[in-house]
Write an enzyme that holds these catalytic residues in place. Structure first.
Site, PDB file in Angstrom:
ATOM      1  N   CYS A   1      -5.454  -9.957   3.215  1.00 10.24           N
ATOM      2  CA  CYS A   1      -6.510  -9.005   3.561  1.00 10.24           C
ATOM      3  C   CYS A   1      -7.819  -9.641   4.012  1.00 10.24           C
ATOM      4  O   CYS A   1      -8.326  -9.322   5.082  1.00 10.24           O
ATOM      5  CB  CYS A   1      -6.779  -8.088   2.373  1.00 10.24           C
ATOM      6  SG  CYS A   1      -5.279  -7.267   1.847  1.00 10.24           S
TER       7      CYS A   1
ATOM      8  N   VAL B   1       0.835  -1.199   0.000  1.00 11.96           N
ATOM      9  CA  VAL B   1       0.000   0.000   0.000  1.00 11.96           C
ATOM     10  C   VAL B   1       0.872   1.253   0.000  1.00 11.96           C
ATOM     11  O   VAL B   1       0.692   2.158  -0.812  1.00 11.96           O
ATOM     12  CB  VAL B   1      -0.963  -0.032   1.213  1.00 11.96           C
ATOM     13  CG1 VAL B   1      -1.666   1.300   1.403  1.00 11.96           C
ATOM     14  CG2 VAL B   1      -1.983  -1.152   1.041  1.00 11.96           C
TER      15      VAL B   1
ATOM     16  N   LEU C   1      -6.877  -1.105  -3.362  1.00 12.60           N
ATOM     17  CA  LEU C   1      -6.124  -1.736  -4.451  1.00 12.60           C
ATOM     18  C   LEU C   1      -5.990  -3.240  -4.234  1.00 12.60           C
ATOM     19  O   LEU C   1      -5.959  -3.723  -3.097  1.00 12.60           O
ATOM     20  CB  LEU C   1      -4.754  -1.088  -4.623  1.00 12.60           C
ATOM     21  CG  LEU C   1      -3.712  -1.169  -3.512  1.00 12.60           C
ATOM     22  CD1 LEU C   1      -2.991  -2.490  -3.496  1.00 12.60           C
ATOM     23  CD2 LEU C   1      -2.711  -0.042  -3.694  1.00 12.60           C
TER      24      LEU C   1
HETATM   25  C1  UGA Z   1      -8.388  -7.399  -1.591  1.00 10.73           C
HETATM   26  C2  UGA Z   1      -9.485  -6.468  -2.148  1.00 10.73           C
HETATM   27  O1  UGA Z   1      -9.956  -6.981  -3.402  1.00 10.73           O
HETATM   28  C3  UGA Z   1      -8.950  -5.052  -2.337  1.00 10.73           C
HETATM   29  O2  UGA Z   1      -9.995  -4.188  -2.755  1.00 10.73           O
HETATM   30  C4  UGA Z   1      -8.365  -4.565  -1.013  1.00 10.73           C
HETATM   31  O3  UGA Z   1      -7.770  -3.290  -1.137  1.00 10.73           O
HETATM   32  C5  UGA Z   1      -7.293  -5.532  -0.548  1.00 10.73           C
HETATM   33  O4  UGA Z   1      -7.874  -6.839  -0.391  1.00 10.73           O
HETATM   34  C6  UGA Z   1      -6.755  -5.053   0.788  1.00 10.73           C
HETATM   35  O5  UGA Z   1      -7.534  -4.977   1.745  1.00 10.73           O
HETATM   36  O6  UGA Z   1      -5.595  -4.633   0.854  1.00 10.73           O
HETATM   37  P1  UGA Z   1      -6.312  -8.710  -2.676  1.00 10.73           P
HETATM   38  O7  UGA Z   1      -6.321  -9.491  -1.399  1.00 10.73           O
HETATM   39  O8  UGA Z   1      -5.045  -8.116  -3.157  1.00 10.73           O
HETATM   40  O9  UGA Z   1      -7.375  -7.490  -2.583  1.00 10.73           O
HETATM   41  O10 UGA Z   1      -6.817  -9.676  -3.854  1.00 10.73           O
HETATM   42  P2  UGA Z   1      -8.234 -10.060  -4.485  1.00 10.73           P
HETATM   43  O11 UGA Z   1      -8.153  -9.840  -5.925  1.00 10.73           O
HETATM   44  O12 UGA Z   1      -9.339  -9.446  -3.753  1.00 10.73           O
HETATM   45  O13 UGA Z   1      -8.259 -11.643  -4.239  1.00 10.73           O
HETATM   46  C7  UGA Z   1      -8.345 -12.183  -2.916  1.00 10.73           C
HETATM   47  C8  UGA Z   1      -8.488 -13.686  -2.979  1.00 10.73           C
HETATM   48  O14 UGA Z   1      -9.785 -14.039  -3.443  1.00 10.73           O
HETATM   49  C9  UGA Z   1      -7.506 -14.380  -3.923  1.00 10.73           C
HETATM   50  O15 UGA Z   1      -6.987 -15.528  -3.280  1.00 10.73           O
HETATM   51  C10 UGA Z   1      -8.349 -14.770  -5.116  1.00 10.73           C
HETATM   52  O16 UGA Z   1      -7.869 -15.906  -5.769  1.00 10.73           O
HETATM   53  C11 UGA Z   1      -9.693 -15.043  -4.452  1.00 10.73           C
HETATM   54  N1  UGA Z   1     -10.848 -14.901  -5.366  1.00 10.73           N
HETATM   55  C12 UGA Z   1     -11.126 -13.703  -5.958  1.00 10.73           C
HETATM   56  C13 UGA Z   1     -11.682 -15.993  -5.593  1.00 10.73           C
HETATM   57  O17 UGA Z   1     -11.464 -17.091  -5.042  1.00 10.73           O
HETATM   58  N2  UGA Z   1     -12.759 -15.843  -6.418  1.00 10.73           N
HETATM   59  C14 UGA Z   1     -13.049 -14.657  -7.025  1.00 10.73           C
HETATM   60  O18 UGA Z   1     -14.051 -14.585  -7.758  1.00 10.73           O
HETATM   61  C15 UGA Z   1     -12.208 -13.561  -6.790  1.00 10.73           C
END
Ligand code: UGA
Length: 452
Positions: free
Chosen positions: A282, A11, A157
């Site tokens: 997160c 961040v 993000l």
């Molecule tokens: C998440 C949020 O999406 C951000 O908006 C937030 O800023 C961030 O946490 C934070 O709090 O710092 P992030 O953890 O980087 O972001 O990644 P994501 O893209 O949200 O994915 C999180 C997890 O969910 C991954 O393991 C991904 O594979 C999984 N996921 C995502 C699924 O299993 N299915 C989906 O449809 C989408």
């Protein structure tokens, strides 16, 4: 404007680099001197697409230090972006936050400074940081010259698309009880809010992006927005995984079910990909923190709690599926494709692959794995776990009784399964992300199994 950023994690560094790219003068501070030295040498400590490119374009506006006396006195805005790792109770550890607040209070000199909580912090932290700053300023001889206000500016993000999300955000949320703080942050973010900056040519502005909405709230609401946003995204994923259980029993296709419900604009298509579930630093931490905060007020959050349970069950289901297919796990060899918690990052925090590998090792399975980016980090942190790292997917599948696709890296979508299947002891793939082409694999002679 002159900006200081405390903490150079995902961040902090992304925020600092993007604000410098907008033309602000940014000093990035981190207590880790090795990291600061590396940044001066132009080395980025994390893998994040385009971070290095934007960093180099913005370098003229960036400095790096481990010393508050260097970063803070000139700053008009100070962002706190330090880590808030989880404690065993689920409540975040706020030690770094309090250290940062005290040190900022000792060094601010301007007649008005906005101190911004950018880290995800428990509700009420804005007031708490304010009181720590007040204490630190009160202990100074020159205290009368210093004025400040605390604001909350939660970060949304995603790792792997951090630069895109920072330059073209869906919204900017600013929580501040003091109107002057809002004015300062409005000026700071104006190029992004009005989208008046010239986009880097490697990250063009999407055609759909117009002016970015600014939501101005009180401190507590901004803090709660962050937790509620992550909890909602997490439960959207757990919801589709729960429906996946039903889909499996009735013979429905969960990807099509996800698409079908996501086309309803009230639901939306994103975060409905079923599979192994969420990982990363997160969702697990923030849902736990939200439950802990609610607990302090005597509240239960059964929906958020259920989302966590379903997520953890998805990991167990990987082992159950393999057991079901292979009948005996002891002595088998299982290959994992992907270690990072999601594609386009080398972050292994709460990565499903780690938990799955451990569960398999505990059952006497020999585990092999590959990841396009995260293997070095894996070796450093989990080197002793007993996972055999392979140079490529071909090496992983060799002599495997089953292969699990854990992280949906693009590289894995394009594998030549005709060739790979011949190298496996038994051509069985468990697609943990509903990402491979079932028909193509079946044609190649691979038995395709998914989680739902
Ligand atoms: C998440 C949020 O999406 C951000 O908006 C937030 O800023 C961030 O946490 C934070 O709090 O710092 P992030 O953890 O980087 O972001 O990644 P994501 O893209 O949200 O994915 C999180 C997890 O969910 C991954 O393991 C991904 O594979 C999984 N996921 C995502 C699924 O299993 N299915 C989906 O449809 C989408």
């Amino acid at each position: 404007m002159r900006v200081a950023i405390i903490g150079t994690g995902y961040v902090g560094l992304t925020t600092g680099v993007c604000l410098a790219f907008m033309g602000h003068t940014v000093s990035c501070l981190d207590s880790d001197e090795a990291k600061i030295k590396a940044l001066w040498e132009g080395k980025i400590p994390i893998f994040e697409p385009f971070l290095e490119e934007v960093f180099h374009e913005a370098l003229v506006n960036l400095t790096f230090t481990s010393t508050y006396a260097e970063a803070i006195p000139e700053a008009e805005v100070v962002f706190i972006a330090v880590g808030t790792p989880p404690t065993p109770s689920g409540a975040p550890n706020l030690e770094f936050l309090s250290q940062a607040a005290r040190s900022i209070g000792q060094h601010i000199t301007r007649d008005f400074v906005v101190v911004v909580n950018k880290s995800t912090v428990p509700i009420g932290s804005g007031n708490w940081v304010d009181s720590l700053l007040r204490e630190a300023v009160a202990s100074r001889a020159d205290r009368s010259a210093v004025q400040f206000a605390v604001a909350s500016n939660p970060e949304f993000l995603r790792e792997g698309s951090a630069l895109h999300d920072s330059l073209y955000p869906d919204r900017i949320v600013i929580g501040a009880d003091e109107p002057r703080a809002l004015e300062v942050l409005y000026t700071l973010y104006r190029p992004i809010l009005d989208q008046t900056f010239t986009p880097p040519n490697f990250l063009p502005r999407p055609e759909t992006v117009g002016a970015v909405p600014l939501l101005s709230t009180d401190l507590a609401s901004a803090e709660l927005i962050k937790y509620a946003a992550n909890a909602f995204l997490a439960l959207k994923i757990s919801f589709i995984n729960e429906i996946g259980l039903v889909a499996e029993r009735v013979g429905a296709n969960i990807s099509e079910v996800g698409r079908g419900i996501g086309l309803d604009s009230r639901i939306g298509p994103r975060f409905l990909s079923a599979g192994i579930g969420w990982g990363g630093s997160c969702f697990g931490k923030d849902t736990a923190a939200l439950i802990a905060t609610a607990g302090e007020y005597g509240l239960h959050l059964p929906i958020v709690e259920a989302a966590k349970k379903i997520n953890s069950r998805q990991r167990d289901r990987v082992v159950e599926k393999l057991l079901n297919e292979l009948k005996i796990l002891k002595g088998r060899t299982v290959g994992l494709l992907g270690l990072a918690f999601k594609p386009n990052t080398d972050d292994l925090r709460e990565a499903p692959a780690i938990e799955i590998a451990q569960k398999l090792i505990d059952r006497g399975v020999r585990v092999k794995a590959h990841d396009p980016i995260a293997m070095e980090k894996f070796e450093q942190v989990y080197g002793k776990m007993g996972v055999q790292l392979c140079q490529n997917a071909e090496q992983v599948v060799e002599d495997c009784d089953a292969v699990v696709l854990v992280t949906e890296w693009n590289d894995y979508r394009e594998l030549d399964w005709e060739t790979l299947a011949k190298k496996m002891r038994a051509p069985l793939i468990l697609d943990g992300r509903h990402t491979l082409d079932r028909e193509k694999l079946t044609r190649a002679g691979v038995r395709y199994v998914s989680l739902s």
